[in-house]
Scaffold this active site. Structure first.
Site, short mmCIF file in Angstrom:
data_model
loop_
_atom_site.label_atom_id
_atom_site.label_comp_id
_atom_site.label_asym_id
_atom_site.label_seq_id
_atom_site.Cartn_x
_atom_site.Cartn_y
_atom_site.Cartn_z
N CYS A 77 0.02 -1.44 2.74
CA CYS A 77 -0.26 0.00 2.60
C CYS A 77 -1.37 0.23 1.57
O CYS A 77 -2.50 -0.20 1.77
CB CYS A 77 1.04 0.76 2.27
SG CYS A 77 0.88 2.55 2.49
N HIS A 175 4.26 -0.62 6.92
CA HIS A 175 5.24 -1.23 6.02
C HIS A 175 6.11 -2.21 6.79
O HIS A 175 7.09 -1.80 7.40
CB HIS A 175 6.12 -0.15 5.39
CG HIS A 175 5.42 0.66 4.36
ND1 HIS A 175 5.33 0.28 3.03
CD2 HIS A 175 4.76 1.84 4.45
CE1 HIS A 175 4.65 1.18 2.35
NE2 HIS A 175 4.29 2.13 3.19
N GLU A 177 8.24 -4.21 5.68
CA GLU A 177 9.58 -4.25 5.11
C GLU A 177 10.46 -3.09 5.59
O GLU A 177 11.67 -3.10 5.39
CB GLU A 177 9.50 -4.27 3.56
CG GLU A 177 9.19 -2.96 2.89
CD GLU A 177 7.73 -2.52 2.93
OE1 GLU A 177 7.42 -1.48 2.32
OE2 GLU A 177 6.89 -3.19 3.58
#
Length: 193
Positions: A77, A175, A177
């Site tokens: 990001c 993202h 994650e």
């Protein structure tokens, strides 16, 4: 394998740390130059505003360290955006790893882009086992225009580079994650590089 998540005060580092743990690895949070240089893999996260994040990097001297790293580095990001030459947000000079700029979405798009969107034109081992048009989770108001470093693209009113690669440096606008099973696969692929 020694995995370091760069901790400079501008990252959602805990969620990345937990995502790495779910893959069966431990990651160290650090801003120590020696520890970062000795890592096998380095993750460079970022959430927030570009100019203040860059000031925090400069305060720790990491703005000089990161571009010289030789192991695989993954910017996530704002981390990816700071690896570019320049970001319109806060009129910010970046680290110059990726030879491209970061600009704001036009007013015709809903800003920020929040939620799930597709990645396509996948071009790297980072995306091994990831199918074209897989959905990833994104939150951003600024983007990298199409360029020859793009290893994935996304459409949001216009087509932009949602992942970049330059030698051992990788960057993703989304993202991983927070992107479910496919995001975990991308993190595993990075650790396998």
């Amino acid at each position: 394998m020694k995995i370091v998540i760069i901790n400079y005060g501008a990252g959602n580092i805990q969620s990345i740390k937990f995502a790495i743990q779910r893959l069966g690895y431990e990651a160290v949070l650090s801003h120590d130059e020696a520890e970062i240089r000795n890592a096998d893999k380095v993750i460079f996260p970022g959430v927030g505003e570009a100019s203040s994040a860059m000031q925090m990097l400069k305060a720790t001297g990491l703005d000089k360290v990161i571009p010289t790293l030789r192991q695989p580095v993954l910017g996530i990001c704002l981390g990816m955006q700071l690896m570019c030459n320049y970001c319109e947000e806060g009129d910010t000079q970046g680290l110059g790893i990726f030879d491209c700029d970061v600009i704001k979405f036009s007013d015709s798009e809903k800003v920020p882009q929040i939620g799930w969107n597709q990645i396509e034109n996948l071009k790297s081992n980072l995306f091994k086992g990831i199918k074209e048009q897989e959905y990833m989770y994104l939150v951003h108001s600024f983007y990298v225009p199409m360029n020859d470093k793009a290893i994935a693209t996304t459409n949001y009113g216009l087509k932009y580079a949602s992942a970049l690669q330059e030698k051992n440096f990788y960057g993703v606008q989304f993202h991983p994650e927070k992107s479910s099973k496919a995001g975990s696969q991308i993190l595993q692929n990075f650790l396998n590089l």
